[in-house]
Design an enzyme around this catalytic site. Structure first.
Site, mmCIF file in Angstrom:
data_model
loop_
_atom_site.group_PDB
_atom_site.id
_atom_site.type_symbol
_atom_site.label_atom_id
_atom_site.label_comp_id
_atom_site.label_asym_id
_atom_site.label_seq_id
_atom_site.Cartn_x
_atom_site.Cartn_y
_atom_site.Cartn_z
ATOM 1 N N GLY A 251 -29.815 -8.307 14.125
ATOM 2 C CA GLY A 251 -29.812 -7.180 15.424
ATOM 3 C C GLY A 251 -31.036 -7.957 16.069
ATOM 4 N N ASP B 259 -38.719 -5.362 13.619
ATOM 5 C CA ASP B 259 -39.375 -4.795 12.342
ATOM 6 C C ASP B 259 -41.050 -5.830 12.392
ATOM 7 O OD1 ASP B 259 -37.439 -3.374 12.467
ATOM 8 O OD2 ASP B 259 -36.610 -4.418 10.651
HETATM 9 O O1 F6P Z 1 -34.168 -4.839 11.470
HETATM 10 C C1 F6P Z 1 -33.962 -4.355 13.413
HETATM 11 C C2 F6P Z 1 -33.195 -3.170 13.148
HETATM 12 O O2 F6P Z 1 -33.525 -2.630 15.091
HETATM 13 C C3 F6P Z 1 -34.284 -1.766 12.672
HETATM 14 O O3 F6P Z 1 -35.668 -1.947 13.210
HETATM 15 C C4 F6P Z 1 -32.904 -0.568 12.692
HETATM 16 O O4 F6P Z 1 -32.860 -0.225 10.844
HETATM 17 C C5 F6P Z 1 -31.150 -1.609 12.213
HETATM 18 O O5 F6P Z 1 -32.210 -3.533 12.709
HETATM 19 C C6 F6P Z 1 -30.652 -0.767 12.911
HETATM 20 O O6 F6P Z 1 -28.985 -1.650 12.794
HETATM 21 P P1 F6P Z 1 -28.160 -1.487 13.861
HETATM 22 O O7 F6P Z 1 -28.274 -2.617 15.141
HETATM 23 O O8 F6P Z 1 -27.224 -2.763 12.924
HETATM 24 O O9 F6P Z 1 -27.814 -0.042 13.616
#
Ligand code: F6P
Length: 317
Positions: free
Chosen positions: A5, A122
């Site tokens: 992410g 996070d």
């Molecule tokens: O790890 C960062 C994060 O934004 C988390 O807080 C969240 O659960 C996840 O990534 C969301 O991932 P994606 O962008 O793949 O939906």
């Protein structure tokens, strides 16, 4: 390379790694789209100009991806072959838990030097007080909750606001403190007890007409929708609403703290390579740069400061 992410401040880290490496006489290549680009060879040489005018930008100019292929030995072999072909002698990987887990396996499998930078909103990496992107996301949450409070108080409503964090409650807990929310429901505590029951027992509205509760996304907490449904059953008279902040928490121009920290960590990544350090994540503890072995950074659950829960309760009566 940035992977997983995106997080605000990743560009500041890319800039610092690039410029510090060039300053120290190295050549730099940018790998696009995380491990995916490492496998497919989406790589470009970076000069200092490639990282001009990016410190203030959110997201990552190198793009990012979550790559399933790198989880397989075949995928990692292809990645290693790309590195050899491109004559890349060491890798700086910027990302969260998944990125560093991949880096650790890869480094061991091919005896290849990798230095990691903690890039995730996070804040869930052990061995560093904060991660790149966390402060900006926290500020974004605070601004959003401030806005929701205007409407919550006008309508005398109870709002459950869901924030990100994957399995960690740092954003929810500190977001609640910063925005003056009444409570935070977080996985670390929800594992041990039913926080919502406690809140209902304590009296959801002792002295207030409107309330805001931050709920960390997670199966353990049940999320904001789960909390709202339960409360509606017990208190049908409450005017309950849900807001899920979602991906807007990942965007925006990085805060001063994230830019400064990412810059310090980026320079430290090159220092680490020059000192022959490998398979470590750069962290910051009590303002000092530290090297944290990958095994420690990703294996251990980073504890939340439990005193903050009490402070939240006291300050929201
Ligand atoms: O790890 C960062 C994060 O934004 C988390 O807080 C969240 O659960 C996840 O990534 C969301 O991932 P994606 O962008 O793949 O939906």
């Amino acid at each position: 390379m940035t992977s997983g992410g995106d997080a605000p401040g990743m560009n500041a880290a890319i800039r610092a790694v690039t410029r510090s490496a060039i300053y120290n006489g190295m050549k730099v290549k940018g790998i696009y789209r995380g491990y995916k680009g490492l496998i497919t060879g989406e790589i470009e040489e970076f000069k200092t100009q490639n990282v001009s005018n990016i410190i203030q930008r959110g997201g990552t100019i190198l793009k990012t991806a979550r790559c399933m292929e790198f989880k397989t030995p075949e995928g990692r072999k292809l990645a290693y072959e790309t590195l050899q072909k491109e004559e890349i002698d060491a890798l700086v990987a910027i990302g969260g838990d998944g990125t560093l887990t991949g880096a650790r396996i890869f480094a061991q499998e091919f005896n290849y030097p990798v230095v990691g930078l903690p890039g995730t909103i996070d804040n869930d990496l052990f061995g560093t007080d904060v991660t790149i992107g966390y402060d900006t996301a926290l500020n974004t949450i605070m601004e959003c909750v401030d806005k929701i409070r205007d409407t919550a108080s006008s309508h005398d409503r109870l709002f459950f606001i869901e924030v990100m964090g994957r399995d960690a409650g740092f954003l929810a807990l500190n977001g609640a403190l910063a925005s003056g929310a009444e409570a935070a429901i977080i996985p670390e505590i929800s594992k041990e007890k039913d926080q919502l029951s406690d809140m209902i027992e304590f009296g959801l509205r002792t002295s207030k007409n409107s309330s805001i509760v931050l709920v960390a996304e997670s199966e353990v907490t049940g999320g904001a929708i789960g909390a709202a449904e339960r409360v509606k059953k017990e208190y049908p008279n409450f005017d309950v609403r849900v807001t899920i902040l979602g991906h807007l928490q990942r965007g925006g121009s990085p805060s001063a703290q994230d830019r400064i920290m990412a810059t310090r960590m980026g320079v430290a990544a090159i220092d680490a390579l020059l000192e022959d350090q490998r398979n470590v994540m750069i962290g910051i503890q009590n303002e000092q740069i530290v090297y944290v072995p990958f095994s420690k950074a990703i294996r251990n659950e980073k504890p939340i400061n439990r005193d903050l829960l009490n402070i939240l309760r006291i300050s929201s009566i």
